[in-house]
Scaffold this motif. Structure first.
Motif, PDB file in Angstrom:
ATOM      1  N   ILE A 187       5.875  -3.386   1.611  1.00 21.06           N
ATOM      2  CA  ILE A 187       5.492  -2.437   2.634  1.00 21.06           C
ATOM      3  C   ILE A 187       5.409  -3.176   3.953  1.00 21.06           C
ATOM      4  O   ILE A 187       4.966  -4.312   4.003  1.00 21.06           O
ATOM      5  N   SER A 188       5.825  -2.506   5.009  1.00 21.88           N
ATOM      6  CA  SER A 188       5.777  -3.178   6.301  1.00 21.88           C
ATOM      7  C   SER A 188       4.423  -2.926   6.928  1.00 21.88           C
ATOM      8  O   SER A 188       3.776  -1.910   6.673  1.00 21.88           O
ATOM      9  N   GLY A 189       4.005  -3.858   7.754  1.00 20.20           N
ATOM     10  CA  GLY A 189       2.686  -3.937   8.373  1.00 20.20           C
ATOM     11  C   GLY A 189       1.851  -2.672   8.410  1.00 20.20           C
ATOM     12  O   GLY A 189       0.827  -2.589   7.748  1.00 20.20           O
TER      13      GLY A 189
ATOM     14  N   THR B 181       1.056 -10.545  -2.116  1.00 16.18           N
ATOM     15  CA  THR B 181       2.489 -10.300  -2.052  1.00 16.18           C
ATOM     16  C   THR B 181       2.754  -9.295  -0.944  1.00 16.18           C
ATOM     17  O   THR B 181       1.822  -8.771  -0.347  1.00 16.18           O
ATOM     18  N   ALA B 182       4.019  -9.019  -0.692  1.00 16.01           N
ATOM     19  CA  ALA B 182       4.358  -8.078   0.375  1.00 16.01           C
ATOM     20  C   ALA B 182       4.002  -6.651  -0.014  1.00 16.01           C
ATOM     21  O   ALA B 182       4.118  -5.738   0.778  1.00 16.01           O
TER      22      ALA B 182
ATOM     23  N   LYS C   6       1.856   4.403   2.258  1.00 18.05           N
ATOM     24  CA  LYS C   6       2.006   3.352   1.259  1.00 18.05           C
ATOM     25  C   LYS C   6       2.543   3.928  -0.039  1.00 18.05           C
ATOM     26  O   LYS C   6       3.330   3.322  -0.721  1.00 18.05           O
TER      27      LYS C   6
ATOM     28  N   GLN D 272       3.401 -14.266  -0.987  1.00 17.61           N
ATOM     29  CA  GLN D 272       3.359 -14.518   0.457  1.00 17.61           C
ATOM     30  C   GLN D 272       2.344 -15.598   0.814  1.00 17.61           C
ATOM     31  O   GLN D 272       2.586 -16.447   1.646  1.00 17.61           O
TER      32      GLN D 272
END
Lengths: 169, 499
Positions: B317-319, B465-466, B324, B443
């Motif tokens: 997921i991006s920032g 993790t991302a 989500k 990460q």
């Protein structure tokens, strides 16, 4: 892939518990103390104001409130003092680590090849002491990444440049 | 006409798109103002004819305005492909120009809601790994156009060149109507009930706000207290209510599962999973091997007896993406052979069979007990304050065994083991979860210790993790440091792209 692999091989990897951590700048303790003092000053001021105007009709119990707040202040300062010595960081060839905490200890390591970007920022009080905070961000839910406060501006810039070079490779 | 030529000029969506956009606007408006409509219907008889005329006129104007707006949105929504970039112009007054390079495109998904199904168009969603602003949704394209666009974009991606060559027509997994019934009956009904309640509470709040605004709050409150006071006295009613709740819970599970997973079909095409599912909203998702961060395979005792599990895939997921949930993909009703195939696609050549499970330190059990005692204390105080009757403490006779049972089970289900590349973590209480995480997707790692843990020489390891955190609680410090070092070694020497 037997059990022996896990035990023999793992030991030979770079060991995080063996590296030397650096403490952050001593000056930063001043920043922490000033910040704490500031917060408590506000709380004391509010309490005094309530007392003075007698809003909540606390009368006798106001004394206890002052006492509790003073003890809380002493306690917080005490924690911050021992906590300060626990704030340490280390930069290795391929990652950056930071540890902190007295009651809740934590050690975080971020490998350079997972860093999305690096940020340096400076609060008003830190500016007076020429100190900065260095934050690194990784992908995903980045609220819980790594932030090192109380670095000299020059040091932080050096680390940032080093990391940026590593990312670009 | 080749695919790239077809999209070389700016072009619009299928004309049916106007309808889709129009209905979408209407739906949003209705969702925001349904209370007004409700009021209107309720007061219908009391409104004088002239006012009624004005109201109709207003609604009519609004509908026309929406139609014009939909048309303008349609007219101004144009896209093309140029120089390995997807370029999109949109906006009526505020014009936006978006350009996305192909290699930043993470996924292209097709979706069909009920209206899109009726008029036979597909919604194409282009997902990028970057900010949520760059997520693009083309509302209406015919299937031919949609696939052409997808091919035009993916054909440049070198990894996908052999897209068409090895297409296995036979699906890996197809969950039919009856199989889905099995799945839905064995769902976690308590969870379904809670979800339903959350939905109802949302509705109730809106309604009570409405009554509040009308000064009729007391009426509603009286109505509720009147009914609850009779509930408390009558045991039969409580039993009845429990049965009703059970029924509602099961029913809501069934509805939820059917809506989401109807006609679930999974294909494997060159290292990616293609998943099709949904009743009212049909979704097709392509899960590329590289984009999946970690997966969890879960079942509960009944599902285990039936030999079915569900798999949850977590993507990066991006920032600041709000949705989500969109990046979590779940498939249900998998048999063990299918799970093995999926594992083999995602984590090739990783065999965790025969490795010994490492269980949590005994301290983990102590921590669970201490936490439960706190929860029990709070619960007791809460009950006492709520009912003002010492008899409520008898509830502990039931509560304490449940807590002990839950703790013992979840302690036993916690374990981890790892091979060269892959970490497996087991967890769960009633349900059993197995989470698989390849080390190189991590990460950052954290080692956490409370003061008490430090005294007992144990620590929690948290893998970030991302797509979220994975935590192994209470490992012996030495082992924790070993896995910490090993993870860092794996991440730092890995050349594979984690996304």
């Amino acid at each position: 892939m037997t059990d022996s692999f896990q035990n023999i091989a793992v030991i030979s990897f770079p060991d995080i518990s063996k590296i030397e951590f650096k403490t952050i700048e001593k000056q930063y303790l001043n920043v922490i103390l000033i910040n704490t003092a500031f917060i408590f000053l506000i709380v004391f001021a509010i309490l005094f104001f309530i007392d003075y105007k007698n809003y909540l009709e606390l009368n006798e119990s106001i004394f206890w409130l002052y006492a509790i707040l003073s003890i809380a202040l002493l306690f917080v300062v005490f924690i911050k003092l021992i906590g300060f010595k626990k704030r340490k960081y280390a930069v290795r060839e391929k990652d950056i680590s930071y540890k902190k905490g007295v009651f809740f200890r934590s050690l975080t390591t971020v490998p350079f090849n997972r860093i999305q970007h690096v940020e340096i920022d400076q609060g008003p009080i830190s500016r007076y002491f020429n100190l900065v905070s260095l934050s690194v961000f990784t992908a995903g839910d980045s609220s819980d990444d790594l932030k090192i406060s109380g670095l000299l501006k020059e040091d932080a810039q050096q680390i940032k440049e080093y990391i940026s070079n590593q990312i670009d490779e | 006409m080749s695919n790239s030529e077809r999209f070389s000029q700016f072009r619009k969506q299928s004309k049916k798109g106007i309808l889709v956009i129009y209905l979408n606007i209407l739906y949003k408006a209705l969702k925001a103002f349904w209370i007004l409509l409700f009021l209107f219907i309720q007061k219908f008889s009391k409104i004088s004819e002239t006012t009624l005329l004005y109201i109709y006129l207003g609604i009519g104007l609004l509908l026309v305005f929406f139609l014009v707006r939909a048309f303008l949105i349609f007219q101004n929504f144009q896209f093309k492909i140029e120089n390995k970039h997807f370029i999109l112009k949109r906006g009526i007054i505020k014009k936006t120009n978006t350009s996305i390079p192909f290699d930043r495109i993470q996924n292209i998904n097709f979706k069909q809601n009920i209206i899109q199904q009726l008029i036979n168009v597909h919604e194409v969603n282009i997902e990028t790994a970057g900010s949520s602003k760059a997520e693009i949704s083309i509302k209406a394209l015919s299937f031919k156009e949609a696939s052409a666009l997808k091919n035009a974009i993916t054909i440049f991606d070198k990894k996908n060149v052999d897209q068409k060559t090895e297409t296995s027509e036979k699906p890996l997994l197809k969950v039919g109507f009856l199989a889905l019934l099995k799945v839905s009956l064995t769902e976690n009904h308590l969870q379904s009930l809670l979800l339903l309640f959350a939905l109802l509470i949302g509705f109730f709040q809106q309604i009570s706000e409405l009554f509040d605004g009308l000064g009729k709050r007391d009426v509603l409150d009286d109505y509720i207290t009147e009914n609850t006071s009779t509930l408390e006295t009558s045991v039969i009613l409580i039993v009845g209510l429990l049965m009703l709740l059970t029924f509602v819970a099961v029913l809501s599970s069934v509805v939820r599962v059917y809506l989401r997973h109807f006609n679930l079909t999974v294909f494997i095409k060159n290292n990616a999973l293609e998943i099709y599912q949904g009743l009212t909203t049909k979704k097709s998702v392509i899960l590329k091997k590289g984009k999946v961060q970690h997966i969890t395979i879960s079942h509960n005792p009944i599902k285990k007896k039936l030999g079915i599990s569900f798999i949850t895939f977590k993507q990066a997921i991006s920032g600041k993406v709000k949705k989500k949930q969109d990046k979590i993909i779940k498939i249900v009703g998998c048999k063990s052979a299918q799970i093995a195939t999926i594992k083999d696609v995602l984590f090739t050549n990783e065999n965790l069979e025969g490795l010994d499970k490492n269980f949590s330190d005994i301290y983990f059990r102590i921590r669970l007990y201490i936490r439960s005692i706190f929860i029990l204390l709070v619960l007791n105080v809460g009950l006492y304050v709520g009912f003002e009757n010492t008899h409520v403490f008898w509830a502990n006779i039931l509560l304490i065994p449940i807590f002990i049972f839950a703790i013992e089970i979840s302690f036993r289900k916690r374990y981890y083991l790892f091979s060269h590349e892959l970490l497996l973590m087991g967890s769960g209480t009633i349900e059993t979860h197995k989470t698989y995480l390849p080390f190189f997707k991590v990460q950052n790692v954290k080692l956490k210790q409370t003061m008490f843990q430090a005294r007992k020489n144990v620590a929690d390891v948290v893998f970030q993790t991302a797509s979220g955190k994975i935590k192994i609680p209470c490992m012996q410090l030495e082992k924790a440091q070993q896995i910490y070092n090993y993870t860092l070694f794996k991440v730092e020497t890995s050349k594979k792209s984690w996304m």
